[in-house]
Design a protein around this motif. Structure first.
Motif, mmCIF file in Angstrom:
data_model
loop_
_atom_site.group_PDB
_atom_site.id
_atom_site.type_symbol
_atom_site.label_atom_id
_atom_site.label_comp_id
_atom_site.label_asym_id
_atom_site.label_seq_id
_atom_site.Cartn_x
_atom_site.Cartn_y
_atom_site.Cartn_z
ATOM 1 N N PRO A 140 40.755 37.287 42.576
ATOM 2 C CA PRO A 140 41.736 36.613 41.719
ATOM 3 C C PRO A 140 42.266 35.359 42.420
ATOM 4 O O PRO A 140 42.432 35.353 43.646
ATOM 5 C CB PRO A 140 42.846 37.648 41.550
ATOM 6 C CG PRO A 140 42.239 38.954 41.926
ATOM 7 C CD PRO A 140 41.141 38.657 42.901
ATOM 8 N N PRO A 141 42.553 34.319 41.654
ATOM 9 C CA PRO A 141 42.997 33.062 42.268
ATOM 10 C C PRO A 141 44.275 33.198 43.098
ATOM 11 O O PRO A 141 44.446 32.474 44.069
ATOM 12 C CB PRO A 141 43.219 32.112 41.087
ATOM 13 C CG PRO A 141 43.019 32.904 39.855
ATOM 14 C CD PRO A 141 42.455 34.241 40.209
ATOM 15 N N GLU A 142 45.159 34.132 42.745
ATOM 16 C CA GLU A 142 46.391 34.288 43.506
ATOM 17 C C GLU A 142 46.144 34.814 44.921
ATOM 18 O O GLU A 142 47.034 34.802 45.753
ATOM 19 C CB GLU A 142 47.429 35.145 42.769
ATOM 20 C CG GLU A 142 46.980 36.524 42.419
ATOM 21 C CD GLU A 142 46.352 36.629 41.027
ATOM 22 O OE1 GLU A 142 46.190 37.778 40.575
ATOM 23 O OE2 GLU A 142 46.011 35.618 40.405
ATOM 24 N N LEU A 143 44.907 35.273 45.207
ATOM 25 C CA LEU A 143 44.576 35.746 46.549
ATOM 26 C C LEU A 143 43.876 34.680 47.394
ATOM 27 O O LEU A 143 43.526 34.951 48.540
ATOM 28 C CB LEU A 143 43.706 37.012 46.465
ATOM 29 C CG LEU A 143 44.397 38.242 45.904
ATOM 30 C CD1 LEU A 143 43.439 39.420 45.833
ATOM 31 C CD2 LEU A 143 45.616 38.602 46.715
ATOM 32 N N ASP A 144 43.702 33.491 46.831
ATOM 33 C CA ASP A 144 43.111 32.398 47.619
ATOM 34 C C ASP A 144 43.965 32.166 48.861
ATOM 35 O O ASP A 144 45.187 32.022 48.788
ATOM 36 C CB ASP A 144 43.045 31.100 46.808
ATOM 37 C CG ASP A 144 41.919 31.111 45.778
ATOM 38 O OD1 ASP A 144 41.026 31.990 45.887
ATOM 39 O OD2 ASP A 144 41.952 30.258 44.884
ATOM 40 N N GLY A 145 43.326 32.147 50.016
ATOM 41 C CA GLY A 145 44.025 31.913 51.251
ATOM 42 C C GLY A 145 44.703 33.148 51.832
ATOM 43 O O GLY A 145 45.271 33.094 52.916
ATOM 44 N N PHE A 146 44.659 34.271 51.101
ATOM 45 C CA PHE A 146 45.269 35.512 51.608
ATOM 46 C C PHE A 146 44.389 36.085 52.707
ATOM 47 O O PHE A 146 43.178 36.079 52.622
ATOM 48 C CB PHE A 146 45.413 36.538 50.478
ATOM 49 C CG PHE A 146 46.111 37.796 50.884
ATOM 50 C CD1 PHE A 146 47.489 37.823 50.987
ATOM 51 C CD2 PHE A 146 45.391 38.948 51.182
ATOM 52 C CE1 PHE A 146 48.140 38.982 51.360
ATOM 53 C CE2 PHE A 146 46.041 40.103 51.552
ATOM 54 C CZ PHE A 146 47.420 40.131 51.639
ATOM 55 N N SER A 147 45.000 36.575 53.753
ATOM 56 C CA SER A 147 44.263 37.114 54.880
ATOM 57 C C SER A 147 44.961 38.352 55.384
ATOM 58 O O SER A 147 46.182 38.458 55.319
ATOM 59 C CB SER A 147 44.175 36.027 55.942
ATOM 60 O OG SER A 147 44.021 36.554 57.204
ATOM 61 N N LEU A 148 44.173 39.280 55.886
ATOM 62 C CA LEU A 148 44.742 40.498 56.491
ATOM 63 C C LEU A 148 44.747 40.366 57.992
ATOM 64 O O LEU A 148 43.941 39.756 58.585
ATOM 65 C CB LEU A 148 43.934 41.730 56.082
ATOM 66 C CG LEU A 148 43.984 42.074 54.593
ATOM 67 C CD1 LEU A 148 43.046 43.220 54.281
ATOM 68 C CD2 LEU A 148 45.398 42.451 54.208
#
Length: 148
Positions: A140-148
């Motif tokens: 999903p676009p809202e997870l762009d750049g999300f990292s664990l």
């Protein structure tokens, strides 16, 4: 805050034993008074009553003239049931809700922050397989750049 996955069993009467690690918080936050409702994903949602009340109010304040909104109100509010934890930490799941979520004996309780999801074990395993199936570009676009 509820988190983690717990495999549990429903008894013959449709009772679910809430894991001991959550009972203290549920007793202090809502005196064991929970709301169980359905989710469009075909699982059940279990909320402490204080966490459910603002959600119910927001849903009820939406216009019922839009058919999609009205359907969501019917689904979530219309199927909401009040349940109480007994002295043994169990809740009785109403038969219509068990049928909706296709719950049999083996179930999975999934902590989701302020609520729980309750899944039939087989359905939960399929959900996990779908979650693992993300391919490049499927996030999903809202997870762009999300990292664990």
């Amino acid at each position: 805050m509820f988190r983690g996955v717990t495999q549990l069993s429903l008894d013959a009467k449709g009772r679910l034993a809430i894991p001991a690690r959550y009972r203290g918080e549920l007793t202090s936050s809502c005196a064991g008074h929970l709301i169980v409702t359905v989710d469009p994903s075909k699982c059940l949602l279990i909320y402490p009553q204080p966490a459910w009340e603002p959600i119910e109010q927001k849903l009820n304040n939406l216009s019922s003239f839009d058919s999609k909104t009205r359907n969501l109100q019917r689904l979530l509010v219309g199927n909401a049931s009040d349940v109480e934890m007994d002295a043994a930490g169990r809740i009785l799941l109403p038969p219509p809700l068990r049928i909706f979520a296709s719950l049999s004996k083996d179930v999975v309780l999934v902590g989701q922050g302020s609520k729980f999801e309750l899944w039939d074990e087989g359905q939960w395993n399929m959900q996990i397989e779908e979650a693992l199936a993300f391919k490049d570009g499927d996030m999903p676009p809202e997870l762009d750049g999300f990292s664990l």
